[in-house]
Design a protein around this motif. Structure first.
Motif, PDB file in Angstrom:
ATOM      1  N   ARG A 166       0.869  -1.181   0.000  1.00  0.00           N
ATOM      2  CA  ARG A 166       0.000   0.000   0.000  1.00  0.00           C
ATOM      3  C   ARG A 166       0.904   1.228   0.000  1.00  0.00           C
ATOM      4  O   ARG A 166       1.694   1.429   0.936  1.00  0.00           O
ATOM      5  CB  ARG A 166      -0.925   0.001   1.212  1.00  0.00           C
ATOM      6  N   ILE A 167       0.822   2.022  -1.068  1.00  0.00           N
ATOM      7  CA  ILE A 167       1.667   3.206  -1.218  1.00  0.00           C
ATOM      8  C   ILE A 167       0.894   4.417  -0.713  1.00  0.00           C
ATOM      9  O   ILE A 167      -0.116   4.821  -1.294  1.00  0.00           O
ATOM     10  CB  ILE A 167       2.059   3.417  -2.697  1.00  0.00           C
ATOM     11  N   GLU A 168       1.369   4.986   0.384  1.00  0.00           N
ATOM     12  CA  GLU A 168       0.700   6.166   0.951  1.00  0.00           C
ATOM     13  C   GLU A 168       1.203   7.426   0.252  1.00  0.00           C
ATOM     14  O   GLU A 168       2.385   7.533  -0.092  1.00  0.00           O
ATOM     15  CB  GLU A 168       0.991   6.273   2.447  1.00  0.00           C
ATOM     16  N   PRO A 169       0.312   8.394   0.038  1.00  0.00           N
ATOM     17  CA  PRO A 169       0.739   9.640  -0.613  1.00  0.00           C
ATOM     18  C   PRO A 169       1.579  10.502   0.311  1.00  0.00           C
ATOM     19  O   PRO A 169       1.388  10.508   1.531  1.00  0.00           O
ATOM     20  CB  PRO A 169      -0.586  10.320  -0.949  1.00  0.00           C
ATOM     21  N   ASN A 170       2.522  11.220  -0.275  1.00  0.00           N
ATOM     22  CA  ASN A 170       3.322  12.195   0.452  1.00  0.00           C
ATOM     23  C   ASN A 170       2.884  13.604   0.090  1.00  0.00           C
ATOM     24  O   ASN A 170       2.429  13.862  -1.023  1.00  0.00           O
ATOM     25  CB  ASN A 170       4.808  12.043   0.104  1.00  0.00           C
ATOM     26  N   LEU A 171       3.036  14.517   1.030  1.00  0.00           N
ATOM     27  CA  LEU A 171       2.845  15.930   0.726  1.00  0.00           C
ATOM     28  C   LEU A 171       4.111  16.411   0.026  1.00  0.00           C
ATOM     29  O   LEU A 171       5.194  16.399   0.605  1.00  0.00           O
ATOM     30  CB  LEU A 171       2.593  16.719   2.008  1.00  0.00           C
ATOM     31  N   ASN A 172       3.977  16.818  -1.236  1.00  0.00           N
ATOM     32  CA  ASN A 172       5.149  17.124  -2.052  1.00  0.00           C
ATOM     33  C   ASN A 172       4.914  18.443  -2.801  1.00  0.00           C
ATOM     34  O   ASN A 172       4.486  18.451  -3.956  1.00  0.00           O
ATOM     35  CB  ASN A 172       5.399  15.982  -3.041  1.00  0.00           C
ATOM     36  N   PRO A 173       5.169  19.582  -2.143  1.00  0.00           N
ATOM     37  CA  PRO A 173       4.899  20.882  -2.779  1.00  0.00           C
ATOM     38  C   PRO A 173       5.641  21.083  -4.097  1.00  0.00           C
ATOM     39  O   PRO A 173       5.092  21.685  -5.029  1.00  0.00           O
ATOM     40  CB  PRO A 173       5.356  21.899  -1.722  1.00  0.00           C
ATOM     41  N   GLU A 174       6.884  20.594  -4.193  1.00  0.00           N
ATOM     42  CA  GLU A 174       7.641  20.771  -5.442  1.00  0.00           C
ATOM     43  C   GLU A 174       6.974  20.008  -6.589  1.00  0.00           C
ATOM     44  O   GLU A 174       6.873  20.515  -7.713  1.00  0.00           O
ATOM     45  CB  GLU A 174       9.081  20.305  -5.248  1.00  0.00           C
ATOM     46  N   LEU A 175       6.522  18.800  -6.309  1.00  0.00           N
ATOM     47  CA  LEU A 175       5.825  18.023  -7.336  1.00  0.00           C
ATOM     48  C   LEU A 175       4.528  18.703  -7.736  1.00  0.00           C
ATOM     49  O   LEU A 175       4.184  18.774  -8.926  1.00  0.00           O
ATOM     50  CB  LEU A 175       5.554  16.610  -6.827  1.00  0.00           C
ATOM     51  N   GLU A 176       3.792  19.224  -6.764  1.00  0.00           N
ATOM     52  CA  GLU A 176       2.545  19.922  -7.071  1.00  0.00           C
ATOM     53  C   GLU A 176       2.799  21.158  -7.930  1.00  0.00           C
ATOM     54  O   GLU A 176       2.025  21.457  -8.847  1.00  0.00           O
ATOM     55  CB  GLU A 176       1.841  20.321  -5.772  1.00  0.00           C
ATOM     56  N   SER A 177       3.886  21.854  -7.673  1.00  0.00           N
ATOM     57  CA  SER A 177       4.231  23.026  -8.476  1.00  0.00           C
ATOM     58  C   SER A 177       4.563  22.613  -9.909  1.00  0.00           C
ATOM     59  O   SER A 177       4.138  23.262 -10.872  1.00  0.00           O
ATOM     60  CB  SER A 177       5.417  23.761  -7.840  1.00  0.00           C
ATOM     61  N   THR A 178       5.317  21.521 -10.041  1.00  0.00           N
ATOM     62  CA  THR A 178       5.654  21.027 -11.382  1.00  0.00           C
ATOM     63  C   THR A 178       4.393  20.602 -12.124  1.00  0.00           C
ATOM     64  O   THR A 178       4.238  20.880 -13.318  1.00  0.00           O
ATOM     65  CB  THR A 178       6.625  19.840 -11.284  1.00  0.00           C
ATOM     66  N   PHE A 179       3.493  19.941 -11.415  1.00  0.00           N
ATOM     67  CA  PHE A 179       2.237  19.507 -12.024  1.00  0.00           C
ATOM     68  C   PHE A 179       1.423  20.710 -12.503  1.00  0.00           C
ATOM     69  O   PHE A 179       0.846  20.698 -13.595  1.00  0.00           O
ATOM     70  CB  PHE A 179       1.436  18.672 -11.023  1.00  0.00           C
ATOM     71  N   SER A 180       1.402  21.769 -11.715  1.00  0.00           N
ATOM     72  CA  SER A 180       0.683  22.984 -12.120  1.00  0.00           C
ATOM     73  C   SER A 180       1.281  23.573 -13.386  1.00  0.00           C
ATOM     74  O   SER A 180       0.547  24.019 -14.296  1.00  0.00           O
ATOM     75  CB  SER A 180       0.702  24.016 -10.996  1.00  0.00           C
ATOM     76  N   ARG A 181       2.608  23.578 -13.480  1.00  0.00           N
ATOM     77  CA  ARG A 181       3.252  24.071 -14.709  1.00  0.00           C
ATOM     78  C   ARG A 181       2.916  23.172 -15.882  1.00  0.00           C
ATOM     79  O   ARG A 181       2.699  23.655 -16.994  1.00  0.00           O
ATOM     80  CB  ARG A 181       4.764  24.138 -14.523  1.00  0.00           C
ATOM     81  N   TRP A 182       2.870  21.860 -15.636  1.00  0.00           N
ATOM     82  CA  TRP A 182       2.537  20.917 -16.693  1.00  0.00           C
ATOM     83  C   TRP A 182       1.117  21.158 -17.209  1.00  0.00           C
ATOM     84  O   TRP A 182       0.882  21.203 -18.418  1.00  0.00           O
ATOM     85  CB  TRP A 182       2.677  19.489 -16.141  1.00  0.00           C
ATOM     86  N   VAL A 183       0.173  21.327 -16.284  1.00  0.00           N
ATOM     87  CA  VAL A 183      -1.221  21.575 -16.691  1.00  0.00           C
ATOM     88  C   VAL A 183      -1.316  22.894 -17.451  1.00  0.00           C
ATOM     89  O   VAL A 183      -2.023  22.977 -18.477  1.00  0.00           O
ATOM     90  CB  VAL A 183      -2.153  21.585 -15.463  1.00  0.00           C
ATOM     91  N   SER A 184      -0.606  23.913 -17.012  1.00  0.00           N
ATOM     92  CA  SER A 184      -0.633  25.209 -17.721  1.00  0.00           C
ATOM     93  C   SER A 184      -0.110  25.038 -19.153  1.00  0.00           C
ATOM     94  O   SER A 184      -0.602  25.692 -20.080  1.00  0.00           O
ATOM     95  CB  SER A 184       0.221  26.234 -16.981  1.00  0.00           C
ATOM     96  N   GLY A 185       0.856  24.152 -19.328  1.00  0.00           N
ATOM     97  CA  GLY A 185       1.415  23.917 -20.661  1.00  0.00           C
ATOM     98  C   GLY A 185       0.459  23.216 -21.602  1.00  0.00           C
ATOM     99  O   GLY A 185       0.682  23.227 -22.822  1.00  0.00           O
ATOM    100  N   LEU A 186      -0.618  22.631 -21.069  1.00  0.00           N
ATOM    101  CA  LEU A 186      -1.628  22.017 -21.941  1.00  0.00           C
ATOM    102  C   LEU A 186      -2.348  23.062 -22.772  1.00  0.00           C
ATOM    103  O   LEU A 186      -2.874  22.777 -23.844  1.00  0.00           O
ATOM    104  CB  LEU A 186      -2.661  21.238 -21.126  1.00  0.00           C
ATOM    105  N   GLY A 187      -2.424  24.278 -22.216  1.00  0.00           N
ATOM    106  CA  GLY A 187      -3.116  25.349 -22.928  1.00  0.00           C
ATOM    107  C   GLY A 187      -4.623  25.152 -22.971  1.00  0.00           C
ATOM    108  O   GLY A 187      -5.287  25.576 -23.920  1.00  0.00           O
ATOM    109  N   ARG A 188      -5.171  24.531 -21.936  1.00  0.00           N
ATOM    110  CA  ARG A 188      -6.617  24.313 -21.925  1.00  0.00           C
ATOM    111  C   ARG A 188      -7.133  24.364 -20.494  1.00  0.00           C
ATOM    112  O   ARG A 188      -6.412  24.365 -19.559  1.00  0.00           O
ATOM    113  CB  ARG A 188      -6.985  22.977 -22.566  1.00  0.00           C
TER     114      ARG A 188
END
Length: 471
Positions: free
Chosen positions: A449-471
């Motif tokens: 069972r893989i528990e989630p970690n609080l990872n602000p850097e990953l969340e920031s990268t994910f936000s940049r990735w979503v912004s790059g979708l352009g939608r």
């Protein structure tokens, strides 16, 4: 003790397993290398039905004869949304048009416009989009001589049943994945077929997933090394079956898969739809008219397909995935943003075929370790983005310990982004299909069972990735 054989007709290989009602007692696969996808035009994806059958026979014959001789029933799972056209002699008329083929998108979109949002959202819960019915309409419009010779239009699993039993059949679940099922009337969606100009007689009679659909002929039994008269008793598309293999049967339960494509699949008791149709709805294996069980499916085409493509380019097709995984573990996180959309029209992008891309590559800083890391993160990001479209807040996601979910980096990244534990189980499609043949719900062994970690850097990268979708 009853023995059952499960056959998983995947995109890259055929996997088979025998279970004794409690556990798996034998497994095999074929071919040794991955099954190729034929793409003679941009956006096309085809495979040979004859080669599927050849590999099924190879895989089954690789199982121990002692176990094969005790098989009493067969279950089949298969790559969804494909189209196999058979003539009056039950021979394929052309290569199968498989799930990630994009040629029918425009036909499906035009049919959706004419059918209307109200009809599709209430009756089919899907736009005809790029599903099987639209692919059949493409053949009618572009290959009229092939269409005129067609006796049966089938899904890949239906074709295997025909090869085994010489009986034409499909399932209600299969019709829903064709975008040809009416969820309100519990019958075939005739308006869809009429709008696409399709002949209803081409669609085989339907049954439930757990209903017997014939027995092995003498020829099939000989080619498979099984007993004459062995029953075919279960059939389901790969994603409903993957959920079944994980014991995901009830509303609120969620399964995930990261093979050639990446999928999040949630069971609901509500016959509702995502009005953007970026998330699709299909009958789950245990659906009956009095007890609705609807599978809400988010699909990312370029999941394992992305990793396989990069492995082949960077290490060679003979390299193991362990080499790719080790390389990715040394890469720098969040620097190369990868968009893994290079395997046909993506439903989560409204059926656009945008292709894959790499953003932020710095020739002075980045090597193949960073590209591999970016690819794994990009697939995780795309699956998490797709999950966000499902309007789900799962408390647990179950996944088989296979394919990308064998990679700790990928699995932890996915859990962190979903803010949800991922429970890895000893389960796969062929084993699930074998249990289906016995009409038994699997109870897979939990491995981790893989528990989630609080990872602000990953969340920031994910936000940049979503912004790059352009939608």
């Amino acid at each position: 003790m009853s023995y059952a054989l499960g056959i998983d007709l995947g995109t890259s290989s055929i996997k088979v397993a025998i279970v004794d009602g409690e556990k798996c007692v034998a497994r095999a696969s074929a071919p040794a290398s991955e099954v190729p996808i034929i793409s003679v035009h941009p956006g096309w994806a085809e495979q040979s039905p004859d080669s599927w059958w050849q590999h099924v026979c190879e895989a089954v014959l690789a199982l121990p004869a002692a176990q094969r001789s005790q098989v009493e029933s067969i279950g089949i799972t298969y790559q969804m949304h494909g189209l196999v056209l058979l003539d009056s002699n039950a021979e394929p008329l052309r290569p199968a048009i498989i799930w990630c083929d994009s040629r029918a998108v425009e036909i499906g979109e035009h049919a959706f416009t004419r059918l209307g949002m109200e009809y599709c959202s209430r009756h089919t819960l899907n736009s005809p989009g790029n599903f099987t019915a639209s692919k059949l309409a493409w053949v009618r419009e572009n290959e009229p001589s092939i269409y005129a010779q067609t006796k049966w239009a089938m899904l890949p699993g239906d074709y295997l049943v025909m090869k085994m039993t010489e009986e034409a059949s499909t399932t209600r679940t299969g019709l829903s994945e064709m975008a040809a099922w009416d969820f309100m009337s519990n019958s075939i969606a005739s308006p869809v077929l009429d709008e696409l100009g399709l002949n209803r007689s081409l669609i085989p009679p339907e049954s439930g997933c757990f209903e017997s659909t014939g027995t092995l002929t003498a020829r099939a039994a000989s080619e498979l090394g099984l007993r004459l008269g062995t029953r075919v008793t279960y059939r389901a598309g790969d994603q409903p079956n993957n959920a079944f293999a994980l014991g995901v049967m009830h509303p609120g339960e969620v399964a995930a898969n990261a093979g050639t494509s990446g999928v999040v699949y949630a069971v609901s008791d509500e016959a509702t739809c995502d009005e953007s149709f970026r998330v699709n709805s299909f009958l789950h294996v245990n659906h009956i008219s009095d007890l609705k069980r609807i599978g809400k499916l988010m699909c990312l085409n370029g999941c394992g397909a992305m990793v396989r493509w990069m492995r082949d380019l960077l290490f060679g097709s003979d390299a193991g995935y362990e080499q790719f995984d080790a390389c990715a573990s040394r890469g720098k996180s969040g620097e190369v943003l990868v968009y893994p959309f290079g395997n046909g029209a993506e439903r989560i992008l409204r059926n656009e075929n945008v292709g894959a891309s790499f953003n932020g590559v710095d020739f002075a800083r980045h090597g193949r370790e960073d590209l591999c890391r970016g690819a794994l993160e990009g697939v995780s990001f795309a699956m998490a983005y797709g999950l966000s479209l499902c309007d789900l807040r799962p408390t647990e996601i179950k996944a088989g310990h296979a394919n990308l979910f064998k990679n700790p980096l990928f699995t932890q990244t996915f859990a962190d982004l979903c803010a949800c534990p991922v429970t890895l189980c000893e389960a796969d499609g062929a084993i699930g299909a074998a249990f289906g043949a016995l009409n038994l719900v699997p109870a897979p062994t939990v491995l981790e069972r893989i528990e989630p970690n609080l990872n602000p850097e990953l969340e920031s990268t994910f936000s940049r990735w979503v912004s790059g979708l352009g939608r």
